[in-house]
Design an enzyme around this catalytic site. Structure first.
Site, PDB file in Angstrom:
ATOM      1  N   ALA A 257      -4.347  25.257 -42.473  1.00 44.68           N
ATOM      2  CA  ALA A 257      -3.390  25.575 -43.522  1.00 44.68           C
ATOM      3  C   ALA A 257      -2.218  26.307 -42.884  1.00 44.68           C
ATOM      4  O   ALA A 257      -2.269  26.707 -41.718  1.00 44.68           O
ATOM      5  CB  ALA A 257      -4.034  26.428 -44.609  1.00 44.68           C
ATOM      6  N   MET A 258      -1.154  26.480 -43.675  1.00 42.25           N
ATOM      7  CA  MET A 258       0.032  27.199 -43.215  1.00 42.25           C
ATOM      8  C   MET A 258       0.540  28.079 -44.333  1.00 42.25           C
ATOM      9  O   MET A 258       0.678  27.646 -45.483  1.00 42.25           O
ATOM     10  CB  MET A 258       1.114  26.203 -42.777  1.00 42.25           C
ATOM     11  N   GLU A 259       0.874  29.318 -43.971  1.00 48.96           N
ATOM     12  CA  GLU A 259       1.103  30.385 -44.944  1.00 48.96           C
ATOM     13  C   GLU A 259       2.520  30.443 -45.485  1.00 48.96           C
ATOM     14  O   GLU A 259       3.015  31.523 -45.830  1.00 48.96           O
ATOM     15  CB  GLU A 259       0.770  31.732 -44.299  1.00 48.96           C
ATOM     16  N   ASN A 260       3.207  29.321 -45.636  1.00 45.50           N
ATOM     17  CA  ASN A 260       4.577  29.334 -46.137  1.00 45.50           C
ATOM     18  C   ASN A 260       4.669  30.125 -47.448  1.00 45.50           C
ATOM     19  O   ASN A 260       3.979  29.796 -48.412  1.00 45.50           O
ATOM     20  CB  ASN A 260       5.047  27.902 -46.402  1.00 45.50           C
ATOM     21  N   HIS A 290      -7.428  33.570 -46.407  1.00 46.66           N
ATOM     22  CA  HIS A 290      -6.729  33.772 -45.133  1.00 46.66           C
ATOM     23  C   HIS A 290      -5.225  33.588 -45.324  1.00 46.66           C
ATOM     24  O   HIS A 290      -4.417  34.431 -44.898  1.00 46.66           O
ATOM     25  CB  HIS A 290      -7.282  32.770 -44.117  1.00 46.66           C
ATOM     26  N   GLU A 291      -4.828  32.486 -45.957  1.00 51.48           N
ATOM     27  CA  GLU A 291      -3.399  32.229 -46.134  1.00 51.48           C
ATOM     28  C   GLU A 291      -2.773  33.247 -47.083  1.00 51.48           C
ATOM     29  O   GLU A 291      -1.599  33.616 -46.923  1.00 51.48           O
ATOM     30  CB  GLU A 291      -3.183  30.811 -46.650  1.00 51.48           C
ATOM     31  N   GLU A 313      -2.557  36.457 -37.222  1.00 53.60           N
ATOM     32  CA  GLU A 313      -3.801  35.701 -37.320  1.00 53.60           C
ATOM     33  C   GLU A 313      -5.055  36.575 -37.332  1.00 53.60           C
ATOM     34  O   GLU A 313      -6.005  36.281 -38.054  1.00 53.60           O
ATOM     35  CB  GLU A 313      -3.877  34.662 -36.193  1.00 53.60           C
TER      36      GLU A 313
END
Length: 839
Positions: A257-260, A290-291, A313
């Site tokens: 995933a990516m935390e945009n 996490h995100e 992270e």
């Protein structure tokens, strides 16, 4: 293209301040390009010069303060900017190319219905493939995005929709200051579900062909999202700071995933098409948490440079696990962390490529990409858990909240965080940080016990050791568990002083206690250290392990056994004996799954062919007994079935399952399980291309295409191997996921003779293949395509010759270095076993 280095970033950061980005994208062209227009407003030292990052197919025009710039000046993705004023406006008009690598603006055509979907992945330095930018983490600025798209599409971005002045035109409100690697959008005929919680608009997005799978889990995903938001709001004074909270499940994603901010993107594998275990559902929950943790660690306060990526992270990993365990139904998330995530961290920290959690220097962005590994995630999170045990939770949280307040919407460094934590706790963290964050490698904690004539412990100690190349010892606060055969258990905590008595700490609490119990150091898993039991405790494991009530204690004992086998200290057949004895009684699905997965990896690489066959038969038998005793239709039954499929050589049994014959009651042979069975039949030579094509026709989906690519690469056929090797080493038309599937399926332990000629070809051809792909994909493919089952000294010699070259990409060098070290371990284990047999 050259990677931005720290010196360049520091110089640019000192000379300019970015005030805003205005980005306008036109996505209506049906071809392989899109139009990007950027307006950047920034302040600068008058007369200074710098450069802007832009990686177009065609640079149409650029204007600085009304002055035309020569597009021919664009070199290696950098456009020089000279004669800067105090206040500057830069406009850039470019044609950009869509990607098929999960980076930049990724374009995906869904085989299920032919619809096109786009998503932006600006991480780590891919924003300039979408819009012109000063692409480094410390030059944050608000972003105002506008998009023109086909009228039937939906578009979402970091910010709220401000206006849709006409069909197909989307205008978004300015965001809070963002690092450029967070800028994202999605566009296409997406399926969306919405909700609100505590004043925060929530959205879940997926492509239409997955709508039924999103809707099936809608309540669970929204519930977990709300529970995590509530828990973070209790932990942190600063509320979620980015308005709406969308989560988009996107295809062919490289990461989990990516935390945009405002638009988190997750791989759409998290939308389950078939039955899954609770472990998989828990992993989705921890990824969501996490995100969400990143919204504070990374998004609200961003690292100044990539040497502090652990501030992103490690904190997200720690808090994601903690919040999942505290706020959701997955209360045993720390057991999963101990079993799976820390195994990743221990492996990474012991390889030649190890690095500190917080390196003193990361030279450039390319090096930073290599550090997104088990050290920056699992080891860093473990160090934080240890820090909490040492400081106390109240002081830790007070320090975090002070850190957020001091650096809100800005950037920070390790020194900034230590200052906040030190003031909150009243402790000097300099030495702790030096030992835990600045020094690589892992310590080992061994129990040493002396028993008197009366059968009581005269003395018990824990000895901490370090490898010769990295001799640092660390302060550890650990639990020590005493587990007796009668089922009684006692646990106490002790501080290990690294400077006392050569790393040896005597456990006075155990003096005079009957020595009839198993002693488990690091019980509770508070620290990051390998453990080794004393001989008497190790001898009790097969008897006590099946009956231990605490799943975390069982996980730690399994990890100790797996780690000792990995290090060659105990033979793999002994581990298989333990599995045969204890695994069928296991009730925690993550333990069963990971014991089977990790032991299977050791069996496949550490044992010669005859010994491997015998070990596989015992693993299959253990799985069959687990399958028979597990509740019908539950996670354990599914875990047992998957383990049996992977270890079985009974093609008749597996083919029967595909036909619906002999299937255990309650087990659904659904889409994913069918692919698992077919994959094993292909490897065994009991199914071929016609069966793969027929299964793909049944499952005409992106996931089906990936499964089929794996199966075709795994076929024991010379033509199939040639075709797969072409995909791995030369093809660039296929997406990242399809290439990775072919690389993963190519090597099989049963096919050593067939794939033998490709061992040399890997070392000869992979340098060229790596240069064909983006750094992220190239490293992944190089790791998956490594001849991991060619466990022989000539393979290591070929690896050494390759690593002696000076023209390798950083990712290929890292992949080969790590894979070669795995081969070294396997050879050590095989040599030791041969010596034992000979003796």
């Amino acid at each position: 293209m050259p990677s931005l280095n720290h010196v360049e970033a520091s110089a640019r950061g000192a000379s300019i301040t970015v005030e805003s980005y205005q980005v306008d994208l036109d996505l209506t062209d049906p071809g392989d390009r899109f139009r990007s227009a950027s307006v950047i407003r920034f302040r600068a030292t008058p007369g200074a010069e710098t450069f802007v990052d832009v990686k177009p197919v065609t640079l149409r025009s650029a204007r600085l303060n009304g002055r035309e710039l020569d597009p021919a000046g664009l070199t290696d993705g950098r456009l020089p900017l000279t004669g800067l004023a105090a206040d500057n406006t830069l406009t850039v008009d470019a044609e950009m190319g869509y990607s098929n690598t999960g980076e930049g603006l990724h374009r995906f055509v869904d085989p299920a219905d032919g619809e096109t979907y786009l998503y932006a992945m600006s991480f780590l330095d891919e924003a300039p493939r979408i819009f012109a930018a000063f692409d480094q983490p410390d030059l944050k600025a608000p972003v105002t995005l506008s998009v023109t798209a086909p009228p039937h599409w939906l578009v979402a971005a970091n910010g709220e929709v401000a206006a849709t002045p006409r069909p197909g035109r989307w205008e978004f409100a300015p965001t809070q200051p963002l690092a450029t690697y967070f800028v994202s959008l999605i566009a296409g005929p997406w399926h969306v579900r919405r909700d609100t919680h505590d004043g925060i608009p929530l959205g879940l997005w997926c492509r239409r062909s997955l709508a039924e799978h999103l809707d099936a889990d809608l309540d669970e995903i929204f519930t977990i999202t709300k529970q995590c938001l509530d828990r973070f709001h209790r932990l942190f004074v600063e509320r979620y700071p980015f308005g709406k909270y969308d989560q988009a499940f996107v295809p062919e994603f490289n990461a989990a995933a990516m935390e945009n901010p405002g638009l988190v993107t997750l791989r759409d594998d998290y939308l389950f098409r078939s039955a899954v275990t609770d472990t998989q559902r828990e992993l989705r929950a921890t990824t969501i948490a996490h995100e969400m943790a990143h919204q504070w660690f990374g998004d609200l306060v961003t690292m100044s440079w990539w040497d502090d990526l652990w501030l992103n992270e490690s904190f997200a990993e720690y808090l994601g696990t903690r919040v999942t365990a505290e706020a959701t139904r997955f209360a045993r998330a720390w057991t999963t962390f101990a079993m799976r995530r820390k195994a990743w961290g221990y492996a990474a920290d012991q390889r030649p490529s190890t690095h500190p959690v917080a390196p003193q220097e990361v030279a450039d962005a390319a090096q930073a990409l290599l550090n997104f590994d088990g050290i920056s995630y699992a080891k860093g999170a473990s160090a934080l858990r240890q820090l909490v045990a040492w400081l106390g939770d109240d002081a830790f949280l007070a320090g975090l909240n002070a850190h957020f307040a001091a650096h809100r919407f800005g950037n920070a460094t390790l020194a900034d965080l230590l200052d906040s934590l030190g003031k909150a706790s009243g402790r000097d963290l300099t030495d702790w940080a030096e030992r835990w964050l600045r020094r690589p490698q892992v310590n080992t904690l061994r129990t040493e016990a002396v028993v008197d004539a009366g059968g009581r412990w005269a003395e018990v100690a824990v000895r901490q050791t370090a490898v010769e190349a990295y001799p640092v010892l660390r302060p550890h606060r650990i639990g020590v568990g005493r587990y007796a055969p009668d089922g009684t258990a006692h646990r106490f905590e002790v501080d290990l002083d690294p400077d006392a008595d050569g790393g040896r700490t005597v456990l006075a609490e155990l003096a005079g206690v009957p020595a009839d119990a198993l002693l488990l150091p690091n019980d509770g898993d508070l620290t990051f250290a390998k453990v080794r039991l004393d001989p008497a405790s190790a001898a009790l494991v097969p008897t006590l392990l099946p009956s231990l009530a605490d799943p975390l204690a069982r996980a730690l004992l399994w990890r100790e056994a797996l780690d000792a086998a990995t290090d060659g200290e105990r033979p793999v057949p002994g581990l298989v004996d333990l599995i045969a004895t204890a695994l069928p009684a296991e009730t925690e699905v993550i333990i069963a799954e990971d014991v089977l997965t990790l032991s299977r990896s050791l069996v496949d690489r550490y044992l010669d062919a005859p010994t491997r066959q015998a070990a596989l038969a015992r693993l299959a038998d253990a799985c069959a007994r687990l399958l028979a005793s597990a509740p019908a239709g539950g996670s354990l039954q599914l875990a047992g079935a998957r383990g049996l499929i992977g270890a079985s050589t009974d093609a008749g049994l597996l083919a029967g399952w595909l036909a619906g014959d002999g299937v255990p009651a309650g087990l659904a042979v659904d889409t994913e399980l069918r692919w698992a069975v077919l994959r094993r039949l292909v490897v065994l030579g009991a199914a071929g291309e016609p069966e793969v094509a027929a299964e793909l026709a049944r499952d005409n989906s992106a996931a089906g295409a990936e499964r089929a690519a794996y199966c075709r690469a795994a076929l024991p056929d010379a033509g199939a191997k040639r075709a797969a090797w072409e995909i791995v080493t030369r093809t660039t038309e296929l997406s990242n996921r399809l290439v990775e599937a072919a690389a993963e399926g190519f090597w099989q332990p049963e096919q050593a003779e067939l794939t033998g000629p490709y061992v040399e070809r890997y070392f000869a051809e992979m340098p060229g293949a790596a240069r064909l792909r983006t750094a992220w994909v190239a490293e992944r493919v190089a790791a998956l395509a490594f001849p991991r089952y060619a466990v022989a000294q000539p393979t290591r010699e070929a690896a050494a010759a390759l690593l002696a070259r000076d023209d390798l990409t950083a990712g290929l060098r890292r992949a080969v270095t790590d894979a070669d070290d795995d081969l070294r371990r396997a050879l050590v284990a095989r040599t030791a076993m041969a010596a034992t047999v000979a003796a």
